[in-house]
Design an enzyme around this catalytic site. Structure first.
Site, short mmCIF file in Angstrom:
data_model
loop_
_atom_site.label_atom_id
_atom_site.label_comp_id
_atom_site.label_asym_id
_atom_site.label_seq_id
_atom_site.Cartn_x
_atom_site.Cartn_y
_atom_site.Cartn_z
N CYS A 139 0.75 -0.95 0.07
CA CYS A 139 0.16 -0.45 0.24
C CYS A 139 1.13 1.06 -0.05
O CYS A 139 1.45 1.78 1.17
CB CYS A 139 -0.62 0.08 1.38
SG CYS A 139 -2.11 1.49 1.01
N CYS A 142 -0.32 3.81 2.28
CA CYS A 142 -0.05 4.07 3.49
C CYS A 142 1.25 3.87 3.92
O CYS A 142 1.44 4.57 5.32
CB CYS A 142 -0.18 2.45 4.45
SG CYS A 142 -1.96 1.43 3.21
N ASP A 143 1.64 3.67 3.04
CA ASP A 143 3.78 3.66 4.00
C ASP A 143 4.76 4.76 2.86
O ASP A 143 5.33 4.64 3.18
CB ASP A 143 4.23 2.34 3.21
CG ASP A 143 3.35 1.22 4.47
OD1 ASP A 143 2.82 1.26 5.46
OD2 ASP A 143 3.17 0.04 4.55
#
Ligand code: NAP
Length: 327
Positions: A139, A142-143
């Site tokens: 992701c 997200c990261d």
């Protein structure tokens, strides 16, 4: 075998990610006495991420598993009945519907909120699973932030891979897309955008053999194999994003609920209603566009409200409340 408190429930929730647990919080607070089955990955995809920095309300960020534990505790506080079990089958021809669990237990439910999510498709390498959250991610939203100034690799050749590659150029010093063929699957516009980005390089006809690194020090390279030349080499990088598609967890509903060609459940115009009255779909099982914890939680809330309205329209809630009052 889970010990169910009832033979017939008003609300059954399938899945325990942000969508399922938010539906549970709303349904439990509405006195609908929901039952929730956690599924094969309790807590959902957030349990495989580390810091979550974009979920509102946590200015210093929060670890994914901890966020899910908070949601679970919040739902239990309102009396949620939760079981570690899977839903193996749903008979939508009976009313109430008949649910069968993986151990064969059967019960009835008047509504079902499907929050079974989608799983990122993985390469299937042991080193990939071992380093997931330690340099390997599925992701970018997200990261990506954790890879500021680093050299990273995106694996895949579809729209997701192009989108993630383009997005990650905001953070990374260099992004390399490694694709197993010589031609992308992505739409032309996404390809053009990626080709035009000076920070993105492509390596074609190449498969990943191994992710190299350790949990202590993170990823340091990918062992890659060129299928044209037969050559195997190590490609240095500090982060790897696997973007080879998602698989919505909808096997139980094959032939029962309308899905798109990729298997995502189709919901009706801005609601969570599916093609079967009484079944509502929330979170990533019906969302191939946003796929965020916050959007999943929002749709979980919508699912609980839609289920409550359905029960009202079926005059079930009055019956339910009358039973509770003992009259
Ligand atoms: P996808 O279109 O199925 O593409 C998956 C890519 O991963 C393909 O290039 C495929 O290679 C590769 N792949 C699959 N399994 C692999 C493996 N085991 N090893 C190496 N490579 C592998 O998936 P997606 O990109 O996630 O897109 C899914 C759907 O969402 C699509 O309909 C897409 O259009 C849509 N989407 C749209 C947007 C947007 O419009 N903004 C953004 C993201 C996704 P091959 O090409 O060789 O099969």
């Amino acid at each position: 075998m889970p010990e169910l408190k009832k033979e017939t429930y008003d609300v059954t929730i399938m899945g325990s990610g942000p969508a399922g647990l938010t539906a549970a919080i709303y349904a439990a607070r509405a006195n609908l006495e929901p039952v929730l089955f956690e599924g094969p990955q309790p807590g959902g995809q957030l349990t495989i991420t580390t810091d979550v920095e974009n979920y509102p309300g946590f200015p210093d960020g929060i670890m994914g598993p901890e966020l899910m534990e908070h949601m679970r505790t919040q739902a239990l506080r309102f009396g949620l009945e939760a079981h570690i079990a899977y839903i193996a089958d749903v008979d939508t021809t009976t009313k109430p519907m008949t649910v069968t669990l993986d151990d064969g237990t059967k019960f009835q439910t008047r509504t079902l909120i499907v929050a079974s999510g989608a799983s990122a498709r993985l390469l299937g390498l042991e080193s990939e699973s071992h380093l997931m959250g330690y340099g390997v991610s599925t992701c970018a939203t997200c990261d990506g932030y954790f890879f500021r100034g680093k050299e990273i690799v995106i694996i895949g050749g579809g729209d997701s891979a192009m989108e993630e590659a383009t997005f990650l150029t905001k953070f990374a010093s260099k992004v390399t897309v490694i694709h197993r063929r010589a031609e992308l699957r992505a739409s032309k516009i996404m390809q053009d955008r990626a080709f035009a980005n000076p920070k993105i390089e492509f390596i074609w006809n190449t498969e990943i053999v191994e992710v190299l690194g350790s949990r202590e020090e993170g990823v340091n390279a990918l062992r890659i194999h060129n299928t044209e030349t037969g050559e195997t080499s190590d490609y240095p990088c500090q982060g790897v994003f696997v973007a080879i598609g998602h698989i919505p967890n909808t096997k139980v509903f094959t032939g029962k609920l309308k899905t798109n060609d990729d298997g995502y459940i189709i919901t009706e115009g801005g609601s969570t209603r599916t093609t079967v009255p009484g079944i509502f779909a929330v979170g990533d099982v019906q969302d191939f566009t946003y796929r965020q914890a916050i959007t999943a939680a929002g749709s979980g809330c919508m699912g609980a409200i839609d289920a409550e309205r359905y029960l009202e329209s079926e005059h079930v809630i009055e019956e339910h409340r009358t039973e509770n009052w003992g009259t």
